[in-house]
Motif scaffolding. Structure first.
Motif, PDB file in Angstrom:
ATOM      1  N   ALA A 193       0.827  -1.207   0.000  1.00  0.00           N
ATOM      2  CA  ALA A 193       0.000   0.000   0.000  1.00  0.00           C
ATOM      3  C   ALA A 193       0.862   1.258   0.000  1.00  0.00           C
ATOM      4  CB  ALA A 193      -0.931  -0.002   1.204  1.00  0.00           C
ATOM      5  N   ARG A 194       2.012   1.186   0.653  1.00  0.00           N
ATOM      6  CA  ARG A 194       2.903   2.346   0.693  1.00  0.00           C
ATOM      7  C   ARG A 194       3.672   2.545  -0.605  1.00  0.00           C
ATOM      8  NH1 ARG A 194       4.168   0.082   5.957  1.00  0.00           N
ATOM      9  NH2 ARG A 194       6.046  -0.830   5.027  1.00  0.00           N
ATOM     10  N   SER A 195       3.955   1.450  -1.315  1.00  0.00           N
ATOM     11  CA  SER A 195       4.944   1.545  -2.391  1.00  0.00           C
ATOM     12  C   SER A 195       4.410   1.345  -3.805  1.00  0.00           C
ATOM     13  CB  SER A 195       6.057   0.518  -2.143  1.00  0.00           C
ATOM     14  OG  SER A 195       5.534  -0.804  -2.123  1.00  0.00           O
ATOM     15  N   LEU A 196       3.326   0.605  -3.987  1.00  0.00           N
ATOM     16  CA  LEU A 196       2.836   0.393  -5.352  1.00  0.00           C
ATOM     17  C   LEU A 196       2.309   1.706  -5.927  1.00  0.00           C
ATOM     18  CD1 LEU A 196       1.114  -3.104  -5.024  1.00  0.00           C
ATOM     19  CD2 LEU A 196       3.158  -2.539  -6.361  1.00  0.00           C
ATOM     20  N   PRO A 197       2.496   1.921  -7.227  1.00  0.00           N
ATOM     21  CA  PRO A 197       2.256   3.261  -7.787  1.00  0.00           C
ATOM     22  C   PRO A 197       0.801   3.663  -7.923  1.00  0.00           C
ATOM     23  CG  PRO A 197       2.876   1.731  -9.530  1.00  0.00           C
ATOM     24  CD  PRO A 197       3.068   1.000  -8.232  1.00  0.00           C
ATOM     25  N   ASP A 198      -0.119   2.695  -8.037  1.00  0.00           N
ATOM     26  CA  ASP A 198      -1.514   3.048  -8.267  1.00  0.00           C
ATOM     27  C   ASP A 198      -2.414   1.873  -7.889  1.00  0.00           C
ATOM     28  OD1 ASP A 198      -1.302   1.216 -10.436  1.00  0.00           O
ATOM     29  OD2 ASP A 198      -0.739   2.835 -11.797  1.00  0.00           O
ATOM     30  N   HIS A 199      -3.724   2.133  -7.953  1.00  0.00           N
ATOM     31  CA  HIS A 199      -4.674   1.094  -7.580  1.00  0.00           C
ATOM     32  C   HIS A 199      -4.618  -0.088  -8.533  1.00  0.00           C
ATOM     33  CE1 HIS A 199      -8.676  -0.916  -7.746  1.00  0.00           C
ATOM     34  NE2 HIS A 199      -8.456  -0.973  -6.457  1.00  0.00           N
ATOM     35  N   ALA A 200      -4.360   0.148  -9.804  1.00  0.00           N
ATOM     36  CA  ALA A 200      -4.322  -0.953 -10.770  1.00  0.00           C
ATOM     37  C   ALA A 200      -3.283  -1.988 -10.372  1.00  0.00           C
ATOM     38  CB  ALA A 200      -4.041  -0.419 -12.167  1.00  0.00           C
ATOM     39  N   ALA A 201      -2.117  -1.522  -9.946  1.00  0.00           N
ATOM     40  CA  ALA A 201      -1.061  -2.452  -9.531  1.00  0.00           C
ATOM     41  C   ALA A 201      -1.438  -3.154  -8.233  1.00  0.00           C
ATOM     42  CB  ALA A 201       0.252  -1.698  -9.366  1.00  0.00           C
ATOM     43  N   PHE A 202      -2.016  -2.401  -7.290  1.00  0.00           N
ATOM     44  CA  PHE A 202      -2.414  -2.991  -6.013  1.00  0.00           C
ATOM     45  C   PHE A 202      -3.511  -4.028  -6.223  1.00  0.00           C
ATOM     46  CE2 PHE A 202      -4.521  -2.916  -1.818  1.00  0.00           C
ATOM     47  CZ  PHE A 202      -3.425  -3.068  -0.983  1.00  0.00           C
TER      48      PHE A 202
END
Length: 405
Positions: free
Chosen positions: A100-109
């Protein structure tokens, strides 16, 4: 860490001196060292409605698969401290917080945790998540089991793994032997269609000799995270037979909520989340909550301790919310009283305690000392509302207590 975790699990689970039950409890304790719940099976939406999370609140919860910890953070509390006795659950929670801290956007999460079956998740881990993990958590996910690293589970269908994932796989196998195909259920568009599906295809399974034989063994429900003591409570609700209780809870899971709105049913019967763009998801995986989750992830922490041990180190009147899951079903009276002494000491005015029970009745009256319970009021309406609305349907009841202080 493993020896310490095992000792904590033994202390929580080992209650019975009977040789057979004691052996089952030790087996259950060993199984809990590994991953049990890839997804938590308590509805965080119900939790958040009961907790009424405010910006200044400090919450403490049992983590399990950490869907609760992550979902509570989307409401912006001051802090959420999660504890768990399973080292695997600790590693999963820390992985989610780092992502949650490091992924760039919701799509990646979304891809990493909602899909959890794509080869490119390996790249997301290496490029974004890995550097944000503490060494112990990184070592857990990069350990080879036995050939591939554990983190590769997120490339191979994470929700099919863990004790619960394997249990659901066995359920699908038994259902297949009974000629059951879950596709019509997942395609249903009305509650009436869902009920008709249950009556025609699922209810007869509970009359199969194999199902009745398996249900008679307490170890058969270990995959649901149900230890012997909790199994016995379920059986008492069924008049000595656990099968009627299981039948009713499967019926509720299948029939009481629209299938498109119940991601617990999708996990049980499709072994994944609904892939539709508007498919149901836990709050922390929903696109509208990702910005808040990223911002507030630093306010979450997770540690390998029991809830009682954690609270003993906290200040008096410092907590506004306590989430106990079903842990009290595992406890004897001494453990319950020690826990509630710490809850009462650390509860701020108006604090709420929520928990679930395998059986339908509240387990606290007559077991926790009156001088402790006198500080608390049972919220009958909120408890009934939570019981009715909990989409996971696996528990007998949801309970809410409010601190009078």
């Amino acid at each position: 860490m493993t020896q310490t975790a095992q000792a904590r699990l033994d202390a929580a689970v080992l209650q019975d001196s009977d040789a057979t039950t004691g052996w089952l409890e030790r087996l259950f304790s060993r199984l809990f060292l590994g991953l049990v719940y890839p997804q938590i099976w308590e509805d965080p939406v119900v939790d958040m409605e009961a907790l009424q999370i405010a910006p200044g609140d400090n919450l403490v919860c049992i983590a399990s698969g950490s869907c609760n910890l992550m979902s509570y953070l989307t409401a912006g509390p001051a802090s959420v401290a999660a504890v768990d006795l399973s080292p695997a659950h600790i590693a999963l929670g820390r992985l989610k917080l780092a992502a949650a801290r490091s992924l760039p956007d919701h799509a990646a999460f979304y891809q990493f945790f909602a899909r959890a079956d794509m080869a490119s998740n390996g790249t997301l881990y290496e490029r974004y998540i890995r550097a944000g993990l503490d060494p112990e958590t990184r070592a857990y996910w990069e350990a080879r089991q036995p050939i591939r690293r554990r983190i590769s589970l997120f490339q191979r269908g994470f929700y099919r793994h863990g004790l619960l994932g394997r249990f659901l796989g066995a359920v699908h196998l038994v259902a297949g032997l009974g000629g059951v195909n879950f596709a019509p259920l997942l395609a249903a568009r009305t509650l009436e269609e869902q009920q008709a599906y249950f009556d025609q295809h699922i209810a007869p399974l509970f009359d199969m000799w194999l199902v009745r034989w398996l249900a008679g063994y307490r170890a058969a429900l270990f995959g649901l995270g149900i230890p012997p003591a909790q199994y016995d409570k379920l059986a008492r609700d069924g008049g000595g037979d656990v099968l009627p209780v299981l039948r009713e809870r499967v019926r509720k899971l299948m029939c009481d909520f629209p299938i498109r709105e119940n991601y617990f049913a999708w996990q049980a019967f499709a072994r994944c989340y609904d892939p539709a763009p508007d498919g149901a998801l836990p709050p922390y995986l929903q696109a509208r909550n990702f910005t808040a989750l990223s911002e507030y992830a630093e306010r979450g922490q997770i540690t390998n301790r029991s809830l009682t041990d954690y609270l003993q180190g906290e200040r008096a009147r410092s907590k506004q919310g306590f989430v106990l899951l079903d842990a009290q079903d595992w406890m004897n009276d001494v453990q319950l009283n020690v826990l509630w002494a710490e809850i009462t000491r650390t509860a701020a005015p108006g604090a709420r305690v929520i928990f679930r029970t395998g059986g339908t009745t509240d387990i606290l009256p007559g077991r926790v000392r009156p001088d402790l319970m006198n500080h608390w009021a049972y919220d009958k309406d909120a408890s009934a509302r939570g019981t009715e609305r909990d989409r996971s349907a696996i528990y007998g009841a949801f309970h809410v207590y409010r601190y009078k202080g």
